[in-house]
Motif scaffolding. Structure first.
Motif, PDB file in Angstrom:
ATOM      1  N   TYR A   5      36.528   2.931 -45.734  1.00  0.00           N
ATOM      2  CA  TYR A   5      35.240   2.745 -46.424  1.00  0.00           C
ATOM      3  C   TYR A   5      34.145   1.717 -45.743  1.00  0.00           C
ATOM      4  CZ  TYR A   5      31.939   1.211 -50.091  1.00  0.00           C
ATOM      5  OH  TYR A   5      30.870   1.027 -50.875  1.00  0.00           O
ATOM      6  N   TYR A   6      34.736   0.886 -44.956  1.00  0.00           N
ATOM      7  CA  TYR A   6      33.816   0.160 -43.910  1.00  0.00           C
ATOM      8  C   TYR A   6      33.765   0.516 -42.595  1.00  0.00           C
ATOM      9  CZ  TYR A   6      33.840  -3.162 -47.839  1.00  0.00           C
ATOM     10  OH  TYR A   6      33.669  -3.742 -49.353  1.00  0.00           O
TER      11      TYR A   6
ATOM     12  N   ASP B  93      34.726  -8.354 -54.495  1.00  0.00           N
ATOM     13  CA  ASP B  93      35.939  -8.166 -53.906  1.00  0.00           C
ATOM     14  C   ASP B  93      36.086  -8.533 -52.635  1.00  0.00           C
ATOM     15  OD1 ASP B  93      34.955  -5.805 -53.030  1.00  0.00           O
ATOM     16  OD2 ASP B  93      36.984  -4.999 -53.619  1.00  0.00           O
ATOM     17  N   ASN B  94      35.138  -8.715 -51.783  1.00  0.00           N
ATOM     18  CA  ASN B  94      34.904  -8.985 -50.233  1.00  0.00           C
ATOM     19  C   ASN B  94      34.420 -10.221 -50.008  1.00  0.00           C
ATOM     20  OD1 ASN B  94      33.942  -8.621 -47.570  1.00  0.00           O
ATOM     21  ND2 ASN B  94      34.082  -6.433 -47.619  1.00  0.00           N
ATOM     22  N   GLU B  95      34.984 -11.271 -49.478  1.00  0.00           N
ATOM     23  CA  GLU B  95      34.594 -12.543 -49.206  1.00  0.00           C
ATOM     24  C   GLU B  95      33.832 -12.638 -48.105  1.00  0.00           C
ATOM     25  OE1 GLU B  95      36.432 -16.911 -47.705  1.00  0.00           O
ATOM     26  OE2 GLU B  95      37.744 -15.225 -48.693  1.00  0.00           O
ATOM     27  N   GLU B  96      33.879 -11.994 -46.980  1.00  0.00           N
ATOM     28  CA  GLU B  96      32.787 -11.829 -45.917  1.00  0.00           C
ATOM     29  C   GLU B  96      31.505 -11.188 -46.310  1.00  0.00           C
ATOM     30  OE1 GLU B  96      32.176  -9.831 -41.385  1.00  0.00           O
ATOM     31  OE2 GLU B  96      34.105  -9.230 -42.591  1.00  0.00           O
ATOM     32  N   ALA B  97      31.612 -10.100 -47.184  1.00  0.00           N
ATOM     33  CA  ALA B  97      30.480  -9.733 -47.660  1.00  0.00           C
ATOM     34  C   ALA B  97      29.725 -10.562 -48.596  1.00  0.00           C
ATOM     35  CB  ALA B  97      30.672  -8.504 -48.576  1.00  0.00           C
ATOM     36  N   GLN B  98      30.496 -11.481 -49.370  1.00  0.00           N
ATOM     37  CA  GLN B  98      29.570 -12.460 -50.286  1.00  0.00           C
ATOM     38  C   GLN B  98      28.628 -13.491 -49.231  1.00  0.00           C
ATOM     39  OE1 GLN B  98      29.447 -12.616 -53.565  1.00  0.00           O
ATOM     40  NE2 GLN B  98      30.418 -10.277 -53.340  1.00  0.00           N
ATOM     41  N   GLN B  99      29.403 -13.663 -48.218  1.00  0.00           N
ATOM     42  CA  GLN B  99      28.766 -14.835 -47.391  1.00  0.00           C
ATOM     43  C   GLN B  99      27.435 -14.067 -46.726  1.00  0.00           C
ATOM     44  OE1 GLN B  99      31.927 -15.801 -44.457  1.00  0.00           O
ATOM     45  NE2 GLN B  99      33.029 -17.226 -45.927  1.00  0.00           N
ATOM     46  N   ILE B 100      27.818 -12.757 -46.333  1.00  0.00           N
ATOM     47  CA  ILE B 100      26.416 -12.262 -45.782  1.00  0.00           C
ATOM     48  C   ILE B 100      25.320 -11.968 -46.798  1.00  0.00           C
ATOM     49  CG2 ILE B 100      25.696  -9.893 -44.861  1.00  0.00           C
ATOM     50  CD1 ILE B 100      28.731  -9.840 -43.663  1.00  0.00           C
ATOM     51  N   ILE B 101      25.900 -11.679 -47.798  1.00  0.00           N
ATOM     52  CA  ILE B 101      24.801 -11.389 -49.112  1.00  0.00           C
ATOM     53  C   ILE B 101      24.210 -12.768 -49.405  1.00  0.00           C
ATOM     54  CG2 ILE B 101      24.483 -10.902 -51.437  1.00  0.00           C
ATOM     55  CD1 ILE B 101      26.777  -8.697 -50.823  1.00  0.00           C
ATOM     56  N   GLY B 102      25.046 -13.841 -49.401  1.00  0.00           N
ATOM     57  CA  GLY B 102      24.411 -15.192 -49.937  1.00  0.00           C
ATOM     58  C   GLY B 102      23.440 -15.656 -48.651  1.00  0.00           C
TER      59      GLY B 102
END
Length: 381
Positions: A7-8, A351-360
């Motif tokens: 997916y990524y 469900d993706n911690e790294e994605a959450q940091q980027i989105i934040g």
């Protein structure tokens, strides 16, 4: 949208345009010093460098490749007393005589002819705006997993990229809001003989109404790749466009190999290109990795959204919102929509911690921009 182990994954590439300047900060008047190196080439003019990374398997790998090209370029320029101008807007220009068209000759002489057309049509100064282009393609394994009906693979791939293209055209304004970085410019951009810094009404001049747009808005037919390429061809046949390269929209569908309309029509879509990123002068390479990684997340999110008809009215709306996002004080409703969309993307990648940091990281920009807009600050020059 199914999130498989592929997916990524994908293929990633970066193209970075910058100007060469001398020790006085003026446009360098020396010939392009990198020969025919395909990774350190020219764009519109002889003093505009374009660094082109090879195809990479991650954004981090692409940035490492860009860093190596940047190092090599700076070493050569330092020996000549020159450096890289890491801003999207050009430095002071005495006249257009300081902007020599890229001196392509021999087998590449058609590139010079094309640039001469651009000079006559748009003027040289417009062509100095520089930025970052981000290229992406999905892993073939992932596309094959998505092709659950076992359609002809090439037809399935083209349809998928065209659907993604429409979504990105409609939402390109969000990336402009998040990466605009060129509100200041030299007065010589307005008129020869002028000088001094101006803070414009735009956060990104190259994405604004003053930036890279055709003299008209080319309306395209997105029903299939055949009708899409056919509608571009019509603009070329009528003389509205010189070639597909003159189609100044923020998203492009690209073929493998030589970028031509004929290759795209015959061989189909190989990858998609996002062209709206300003050079970020606070990032050593001109781009923050988190912005590219958010763009990747946006691509994945938009692929999960339902298909729609990109009507002429929606195409006009998309261009207007893209230009609105490039204002120093964009419409507050656009900022609110941006915040809401980022929340939706955060939920999608919960469900993706790294994605959450980027989105934040990106959401903080929207919040700051909204506060700025509400204050309606007036700049005194």
């Amino acid at each position: 949208m199914k999130k498989s182990k592929y997916y990524y994954s994908g293929k990633f590439g970066i193209e970075r345009e910058t100007l060469r300047v001398d020790s006085q900060g003026k446009l360098a008047q020396t010939p392009h010093p990198f020969g025919s190196d395909e990774h350190i080439t020219r764009d519109f003019c002889e003093n505009q460098i374009e660094l082109v990374t090879p195809v990479c398997h991650s954004i981090d790998e692409a940035l490492c490749s860009l860093a190596e090209l940047d190092r090599r370029a700076r070493e050569v320029l330092a020996e000549k007393g020159e450096s890289i101008w890491l801003y999207s807007n050009p430095p002071h220009i005495e006249s257009e005589d300081e902007i020599p068209i890229a001196d392509f000759t021999g087998d590449h002489s058609s590139k010079r002819s094309y640039r001469e057309v651009l000079q006559r049509k748009y003027g040289k100064k417009l062509m100095l705006f520089s930025g970052i282009h981000f290229n992406f393609s999905f892993a073939e394994e992932y596309l094959r997993e998505l092709n659950t009906e076992n359609e002809d693979f090439h037809a399935f791939r083209d349809t998928l990229y065209l659907r993604l293209y429409k979504q990105l055209i409609l939402h390109s304004w969000l990336l402009v809001l998040l990466t605009a970085a060129s509100p200041c410019y030299d007065a010589s951009l307005d008129k020869d003989g002028m000088s001094g810094m101006i803070i414009s009404r735009y956060s990104s001049m190259r994405n604004s109404e003053r930036g890279y747009w055709n003299k008209f808005l080319p309306i395209l037919d997105h029903r299939s790749l055949r009708t899409f390429t056919g509608s571009i061809k019509k603009h070329i046949v009528t003389g509205s466009l010189y070639s597909a390269s003159e189609l100044y929209l923020p998203i492009r569908l690209k073929p493998k190999g030589v970028n031509s309309l004929e290759n795209l029509a015959a061989g189909g879509v190989d990858h998609i290109e996002l062209r709206m990123f300003d050079l970020n002068p606070s990032a050593p390479l001109g781009i923050d990795s988190r912005d590219l990684k958010f763009a990747h997340l946006l691509i994945l999110y938009l692929l999960s959204q339902p298909d729609f008809d990109l009507t002429p009215a929606l195409q006009e709306k998309a261009a207007a919102e893209h230009k609105n996002a490039a204002l120093l004080e964009p419409d507050i409703k656009l900022l609110e929509r941006g915040a809401a969309m980022i929340d939706e993307i955060a939920e999608y990648f919960s469900d993706n911690e790294e994605a959450q940091q980027i989105i934040g990281f990106e959401k903080n920009k929207i919040n700051s921009n909204a506060c700025f807009s509400k204050t309606s600050m007036n700049y005194a020059l």
